[in-house]
Design a protein around this motif. Structure first.
Motif, PDB file in Angstrom:
ATOM      1  N   LEU A   1      -0.601   2.149  -2.738  1.00 26.77           N
ATOM      2  CA  LEU A   1      -1.294   0.860  -2.716  1.00 26.77           C
ATOM      3  C   LEU A   1      -1.674   0.421  -4.117  1.00 26.77           C
ATOM      4  N   LYS A   2      -2.129   1.388  -4.896  1.00 26.25           N
ATOM      5  CA  LYS A   2      -2.541   1.078  -6.268  1.00 26.25           C
ATOM      6  C   LYS A   2      -1.366   0.473  -7.026  1.00 26.25           C
ATOM      7  N   GLY A   3      -0.215   1.116  -6.884  1.00 25.59           N
ATOM      8  CA  GLY A   3       0.967   0.608  -7.590  1.00 25.59           C
ATOM      9  C   GLY A   3       1.303  -0.812  -7.157  1.00 25.59           C
ATOM     10  N   GLU A   4       1.235  -1.053  -5.841  1.00 26.11           N
ATOM     11  CA  GLU A   4       1.603  -2.372  -5.342  1.00 26.11           C
ATOM     12  C   GLU A   4       0.664  -3.457  -5.835  1.00 26.11           C
ATOM     13  N   ILE A   5      -0.646  -3.169  -5.835  1.00 32.52           N
ATOM     14  CA  ILE A   5      -1.597  -4.228  -6.203  1.00 32.52           C
ATOM     15  C   ILE A   5      -1.535  -4.497  -7.697  1.00 32.52           C
ATOM     16  N   GLU A   6      -1.208  -3.454  -8.465  1.00 32.84           N
ATOM     17  CA  GLU A   6      -1.158  -3.679  -9.908  1.00 32.84           C
ATOM     18  C   GLU A   6       0.078  -4.474 -10.290  1.00 32.84           C
ATOM     19  N   LYS A   7       1.094  -4.433  -9.396  1.00 31.11           N
ATOM     20  CA  LYS A   7       2.263  -5.296  -9.663  1.00 31.11           C
ATOM     21  C   LYS A   7       1.843  -6.755  -9.613  1.00 31.11           C
ATOM     22  N   LYS A   8       0.774  -7.031  -8.870  1.00 27.45           N
ATOM     23  CA  LYS A   8       0.318  -8.417  -8.758  1.00 27.45           C
ATOM     24  C   LYS A   8      -0.704  -8.758  -9.831  1.00 27.45           C
ATOM     25  N   ALA A   9      -0.778  -7.945 -10.866  1.00 24.66           N
ATOM     26  CA  ALA A   9      -1.652  -8.185 -12.021  1.00 24.66           C
ATOM     27  C   ALA A   9      -3.136  -8.043 -11.710  1.00 24.66           C
ATOM     28  N   PHE A  10      -3.476  -7.278 -10.672  1.00 26.10           N
ATOM     29  CA  PHE A  10      -4.877  -6.929 -10.468  1.00 26.10           C
ATOM     30  C   PHE A  10      -5.090  -5.498 -10.963  1.00 26.10           C
ATOM     31  N   THR A  11      -6.312  -5.169 -11.358  1.00 25.17           N
ATOM     32  CA  THR A  11      -6.580  -3.817 -11.849  1.00 25.17           C
ATOM     33  C   THR A  11      -7.355  -3.025 -10.813  1.00 25.17           C
ATOM     34  N   TRP A  12      -6.844  -1.845 -10.493  1.00 25.07           N
ATOM     35  CA  TRP A  12      -7.490  -0.983  -9.507  1.00 25.07           C
ATOM     36  C   TRP A  12      -8.413  -0.030 -10.242  1.00 25.07           C
ATOM     37  N   LYS A  13      -9.733  -0.165 -10.029  1.00 24.12           N
ATOM     38  CA  LYS A  13     -10.675   0.786 -10.640  1.00 24.12           C
ATOM     39  C   LYS A  13     -11.071   1.796  -9.576  1.00 24.12           C
ATOM     40  N   ASP A  14     -10.667   3.045  -9.788  1.00 25.38           N
ATOM     41  CA  ASP A  14     -10.816   4.036  -8.728  1.00 25.38           C
ATOM     42  C   ASP A  14     -12.201   4.687  -8.714  1.00 25.38           C
ATOM     43  N   SER A  15     -12.844   4.690  -7.557  1.00 22.21           N
ATOM     44  CA  SER A  15     -14.108   5.425  -7.395  1.00 22.21           C
ATOM     45  C   SER A  15     -13.966   6.338  -6.190  1.00 22.21           C
ATOM     46  N   ALA A  16     -13.322   7.483  -6.409  1.00 19.42           N
ATOM     47  CA  ALA A  16     -13.106   8.397  -5.299  1.00 19.42           C
ATOM     48  C   ALA A  16     -14.283   9.356  -5.200  1.00 19.42           C
ATOM     49  N   ILE A  17     -14.803   9.561  -4.022  1.00 16.94           N
ATOM     50  CA  ILE A  17     -15.938  10.467  -3.837  1.00 16.94           C
ATOM     51  C   ILE A  17     -15.655  11.381  -2.661  1.00 16.94           C
ATOM     52  N   ALA A  18     -15.382  12.658  -2.953  1.00 15.83           N
ATOM     53  CA  ALA A  18     -14.973  13.574  -1.895  1.00 15.83           C
ATOM     54  C   ALA A  18     -16.167  14.151  -1.159  1.00 15.83           C
ATOM     55  N   GLY A  19     -15.847  14.767  -0.035  1.00 15.66           N
ATOM     56  CA  GLY A  19     -16.865  15.572   0.616  1.00 15.66           C
ATOM     57  C   GLY A  19     -17.460  14.952   1.865  1.00 15.66           C
ATOM     58  N   GLY A  20     -17.702  15.819   2.833  1.00 14.63           N
ATOM     59  CA  GLY A  20     -18.432  15.402   4.015  1.00 14.63           C
ATOM     60  C   GLY A  20     -17.679  14.472   4.932  1.00 14.63           C
ATOM     61  N   GLY A  21     -16.357  14.398   4.810  1.00 21.27           N
ATOM     62  CA  GLY A  21     -15.604  13.493   5.675  1.00 21.27           C
ATOM     63  C   GLY A  21     -16.031  12.057   5.445  1.00 21.27           C
ATOM     64  N   GLY A  22     -16.356  11.733   4.209  1.00 23.40           N
ATOM     65  CA  GLY A  22     -16.750  10.368   3.904  1.00 23.40           C
ATOM     66  C   GLY A  22     -18.249  10.183   3.785  1.00 23.40           C
ATOM     67  N   GLN A  23     -19.008  11.198   4.163  1.00 29.13           N
ATOM     68  CA  GLN A  23     -20.465  11.053   4.128  1.00 29.13           C
ATOM     69  C   GLN A  23     -20.966  10.758   2.724  1.00 29.13           C
ATOM     70  N   ASN A  24     -20.469  11.511   1.742  1.00 22.20           N
ATOM     71  CA  ASN A  24     -20.931  11.309   0.370  1.00 22.20           C
ATOM     72  C   ASN A  24     -20.595   9.918  -0.124  1.00 22.20           C
TER      73      ASN A  24
END
Lengths: 285, 412, 310
Positions: free
Chosen positions: B45-68
């Motif tokens: 998805l990141k690759g696809e959206i950046e082709k459209k000249a938008f910037t993907w700023k990633d904020s990944a937060i692991a743990g807890g099945g999404g709880q964190n």
């Protein structure tokens, strides 16, 4: 009180040695585990020294371990903590010094009430302010910033630093100030000429204690920082408790030592002042 | 002259910089897809959206099945500074929409009802506006059995609880651990919901999804807890705190026979190079053959400075709903595409089975939200608290059912 | 120039208008006012806001309609809340008793004019310099059922030794108690040591000459002197126990099940993770009430004891 009996002395020292060992063992375990490799962890006994000493876990904990937000280790959060702690400690200490001086030596109506007001802030459970504090930081556009964390730590650190300085300055004879005032000196001049020169020990206590408290904080860091401003304690918790696959205990332990190192170093070099900070508030109160 | 020249240059630079960055909108994306296959899916998805000249700023937060991740989100939302794009599932979508925090996607969601099954389309809506874009569908009521061990135990795939116990006994006799489990609140919850569902789709809907007190205190619910207690006999001793993927590893490596987990476990099997049909079999949880309990992972879009949906947010939502993206992403994730116009020709047999079952369940109206999808975080937490406590203690089934009813009521 | 000479020359330069005199008198109050403002906002103001939120239907975001005592009713009918309170009792009592007992014991041992007192004191105090997260990580490792204490003891010969307290819902809380005692005992010992040191040696020597036995000396002379220290210690430890949060998060995450939930953990989970700000706020107010309920009587007793002693 002295007992000259040799057996009693021997038992005494033995008991103390035993306790000392009990106190040191957990940290010994942490250190020793951090230098082992994962295979040895599975096989071996936690108390044994590493068969082969390796710093792989340390390198990983510092710059490559996954802490949930990314896999850059604890390094970014360590720097966040540094950036946060230094201003917070300095500002809260300076404010505490002036407050303590004002409360200890300048008697005006309401001084005692103000002291009690400030002091009570020390006792509240911080859960009682988390929600509005989060909103307030957002309102100031300081959420998820280090400046926001500094503001919080200063706001809640003033109670302790004021108490520390007040209890210290209270022991300066009021006649000194009276005489200086008779001679026409003002608030700040008296501070600069009389109190500042004698303040090095108490500033040291204050700085050491504040540094330890703020560096070790977890609750404010967890509640008020997202991923950008996250301090190292929150990073460590994420490191230890995020299980994606196999748990690498040696990396966890290396991370724990990295997190503990600054306060431990401060403690080793400033231990004397650390104790003074503890007893200053507690016993005199 | 020097000063005004400098000022002019400064203004020009700012203007140019402004013009340049006006095109590349920054999209901060908060998600919890941090394991191998998940990262691959996200990067598509990141690759696809950046082709459209938008910037993907990633904020990944692991743990807890999404709880964190959800916790960080809440702090930031309270502070008035939420990320532009957030991974979310379940009634949380409707909750945030109700609080006015999300932008609606009606501008691009016009044709969505035609390519999504009704049960799935419904979870994206609040008061007839669309707020979420689904990436893929997970099925939760799966049971995975190690083929070699199953053969040693007679080779028959169990389709009822009784048959399950028989197979488990035989596996135990053959020297293996019958059921692989990890006692975390998360897996306890998945285990529990499978048993509730095996008592019938209506009972499950009433008790768990609607929180009906009568259903929760009925003899059927007591029977559910009895069944949980019975099944615990087939766990090994090391269940305490074991993460679910290590439980899956036990089945993959042939130390245990049976695993109850959603189809993301299939990804674990795939990553270990196991082939469905040869090394393991995937079947619905006994008693839930016709049911398809789903989780739809979606992106929702938070209002930035009270503005309606930005071009970047809309573009991302549209991209998610293309067959090209859905096929690739679901493949990496170990799920199946949400839209009916995507094909599963390249997927493995378990996924193909899943897709076929989903089609069948649409017509028989047995496509239903899983516990994780259909309950609020408060209620899900309450259910997990009670189930986890029951599984960790010697509590009797009747008081457990009563505690469950009380906890669900409190979490309404 | 001496300080006094500097001051005199400054005085000569100052004007004696009444405005500046008033200003001079108000400087201390002015210096204190920012801190007072901050305290009013950040402490009292925010507590009031949280209190207000506890009367609202706030879930994911704050909502400001008032709905009376509903959240408190929800709180008091929530089994997990009562379990948290129960766990707090099971945590606090052993924690205070253990820290006080070991602290007093260590203080008495260290008071015996031993060598290396500084090094020993440093050893007992260093855990307090660590973050609770670090301490929790260390003890979680020690209590690890597969790799920790259990296996180490088995290694030393006792092969049937089992130690899985962390996974036992009835015993997990004691693992946290042990870690907390480890962190705080040195501090308590320092306080008791200071108290012991303040005992007048002459009185003790006189009692010894009179033939008093050691236990009697302790009972009649020493214990009364350090009674205020007992108060301080209990006050501080009780207040720390109510605030305990970090170590739960890292050691057990409230588990197994809900066996190590504490009110602080309840508040954080419900407010920030489960999107129930109203109940979270109510639980925070209950925590505040607990602290007040502990502090006020203790402070009163302490001030009475100090008055009686003098």
């Amino acid at each position: 009180m002295q007992h000259s009996s040799l057996t009693v002395r021997a038992v005494l020292y033995l008991a103390l040695l035993l306790f000392a060992a009990l106190f040191l063992i957990p940290f010994y375990l942490v250190l020793v585990t951090s230098f082992k490799d994962v295979a040895e962890l599975r096989r071996g006994n936690m108390l044994s020294l590493p068969e082969t000493w390796t710093v792989a876990a340390w390198l990983k904990a510092w710059s490559a371990a996954c802490t949930g937000a990314a896999c850059n280790g604890l390094r970014p959060y360590f720097y966040n903590s540094l950036e946060m702690v230094v201003p917070a400690v300095l500002i809260s200490s300076v404010i505490g010094a002036f407050n303590g001086y004002a409360l200890a030596q300048w008697h005006f109506r309401g001084a005692d009430a103000i002291f009690t007001l400030l002091l009570l802030g020390f006792f509240i459970p911080y859960q009682a302010i988390l929600l509005p504090a989060a909103q307030f930081l957002g309102y100031l556009h300081l959420s998820n910033t280090i400046a926001g964390l500094v503001l919080i730590h200063v706001a809640y650190g003033i109670a302790f630093t004021t108490m520390l300085f007040r209890n210290y300055y209270v022991s300066v004879p009021p006649d000194l100030v009276k005489a200086a005032r008779v001679d026409g000196a003002g608030f700040f001049l008296i501070f600069r000429k009389i109190f500042l020169p004698i303040s090095l020990p108490i500033f040291t206590v204050c700085i050491i204690w504040q540094f330890t408290q703020i560096w070790n904080d977890f609750l404010f860091g967890a509640a008020f920082s997202g991923t950008t401003a996250r301090p190292v304690t929150v990073g460590l918790n994420n490191l230890v408790n995020t299980t994606e696959g196999v748990k690498e205990y040696n990396v966890d332990m290396a991370g724990a030592v990295i997190t503990a190192l600054p306060t431990l170093i401060v403690y080793i070099f400033g231990g004397r002042y650390f104790v003074r900070g503890l007893t200053a508030g507690a016993v005199k109160g | 002259m020097g000063v005004s020249k400098a000022v002019a240059l400064l203004l020009a630079a700012t203007w140019l910089g402004g013009v340049g960055s006006a095109r590349a909108e920054d999209l901060e994306v908060l998600h919890y897809w941090t394991s191998g296959g998940e990262s691959k899916a996200v990067n598509v998805l990141k690759g696809e959206i950046e082709k459209k000249a938008f910037t993907w700023k990633d904020s990944a937060i692991a743990g807890g099945g999404g709880q964190n991740a959800m916790t960080v989100l809440k702090s930031r939302a309270v502070a008035g500074d939420p990320p532009a794009v957030v991974q979310m599932r379940g009634p949380a979508v409707q909750d945030w929409a109700e609080n006015g925090a999300l932008v609606d996607l009606d501008k691009v969601a016009g044709g969505w009802s035609k390519v999504l099954p009704p049960a799935i389309f419904n979870v994206l809506k609040y008061k007839n506006k669309i707020y979420a874009a689904p990436h893929w569908i997970h099925r939760v009521n799966w049971m995975y059995i190690n083929k070699a061990i199953l053969d040693k135990a007679g080779g028959k795939v169990p389709t009822t609880r009784e048959e399950l116990y028989q197979v488990a006994d035989k596996i135990k006799a053959a020297g293996f651990i019958p059921i692989a489990h990890g006692e975390t609140a998360y897996q306890d919850g998945v285990f529990f919901e499978g048993i509730v569902q095996s008592m019938g789709i209506d009972f499950y809907r009433k008790a768990i999804l609607e929180g009906d007190q009568q259903a929760l205190t009925s003899p059927t619910m007591v029977k559910v807890f009895d069944t949980v207690r019975e099944s615990q006999k087939y766990f090994d001793d090391g269940v305490q705190g074991r993460p679910w993927n290590l439980a899956a590893a036990m089945v993959i490596e042939g130390r245990a026979g049976i695993l109850f987990m959603g189809d993301w476990a299939n990804g674990e099997f795939k990553n270990a190079g196991k082939v469905p049909g040869k090394d393991y079999v995937c079947v619905p949880v006994p008693g839930t053959e016709k049911m398809f309990t789903f989780i739809a992972d979606t992106f929702v879009f938070f209002k930035q400075h009270d503005q309606p949906a930005s071009p970047g947010q809309l573009a991302l939502a549209s991209l998610i709903m293309t067959p090209e993206y859905q096929e690739k992403a679901a493949f990496y994730k170990g799920a199946i595409p949400a839209i009916t116009t995507a094909s599963v020709a390249e997927f493995d047999d378990c996924a193909k089975k899943s897709a076929a079952d989903m089609k069948a369940s649409i017509s028989s109206d047995t496509l239903i939200t899983s516990q994780n999808q259909g309950t609020s975080e408060a209620r899900l937490g309450a259910i997990r608290d009670v189930v986890s406590k029951f599984m960790n203690s010697k509590q009797d089934s009747k008081s457990a059912a009563e505690a469950l009813a009380k906890a669900v009521k409190a979490a309404m | 120039m001496t300080a006094l000479q500097t001051i005199k020359s400054v005085r000569q330069r100052k004007s004696q208008s009444s405005v500046s005199a008033w200003f001079e008198r108000s400087v201390p109050a002015l210096v204190l006012s920012p801190s007072v403002c901050v305290s009013v906002i950040f402490v009292y103001g925010f507590v009031l806001v949280t209190g207000y939120l506890s009367f609202t239907p706030s879930t994911l975001m704050p909502r400001y309609a008032l709905v009376g005592l509903d959240r408190y009713r929800d709180l008091f009918s929530n089994d997990v809340w009562w379990e948290s309170v129960n766990n707090l009792a099971w945590f606090t009592v052993p924690f205070i008793i253990g820290s006080a007992a070991f602290g007093l014991l260590l203080a008495i041992l260290m008071d015996q004019r031993i060598r290396y007192e500084g090094a020993l004191r440093a050893t007992f105090l260093y855990p307090l310099a660590l973050s609770q997260i670090v301490a929790g990580t260390a003890w979680q490792w020690l209590f690890n059922p597969t790799y920790g204490l259990e296996r180490a003891v088995q290694h030393f010969g006792w092969s049937s030794f089992r130690f899985n307290w962390l996974g036992n819902p009835d015993l997990a809380i004691f693992c946290v108690v042990i870690a907390a005692i480890w962190q705080c005992t040195g501090f308590v010992a320092s306080l008791f040591l200071a108290g012991l040191r303040s005992v007048d040696d002459e009185i003790v020597k006189a009692a010894q000459i009179d033939g008093a036995s050691l236990p009697t000396i302790y009972r009649r002379i020493i214990l009364p002197v350090i009674r205020p220290v007992f108060f301080s210690v209990t006050l501080i430890l009780a207040h720390l126990a109510i605030k305990t949060f970090d170590i739960i998060v890292v050691m057990t995450a409230g588990g197994p099940g809900t066996a190590t939930w504490l009110p602080s953990y309840f508040m954080y989970t419900f407010a920030f993770e489960r999107g129930r700000m109203g109940i979270g706020a109510a639980s925070a107010m209950m925590m505040l009430a607990m602290i007040v309920a502990v502090l006020v009587p203790l402070m009163y007793l302490e001030s009475r004891a100090t008055r009686n002693a003098t």
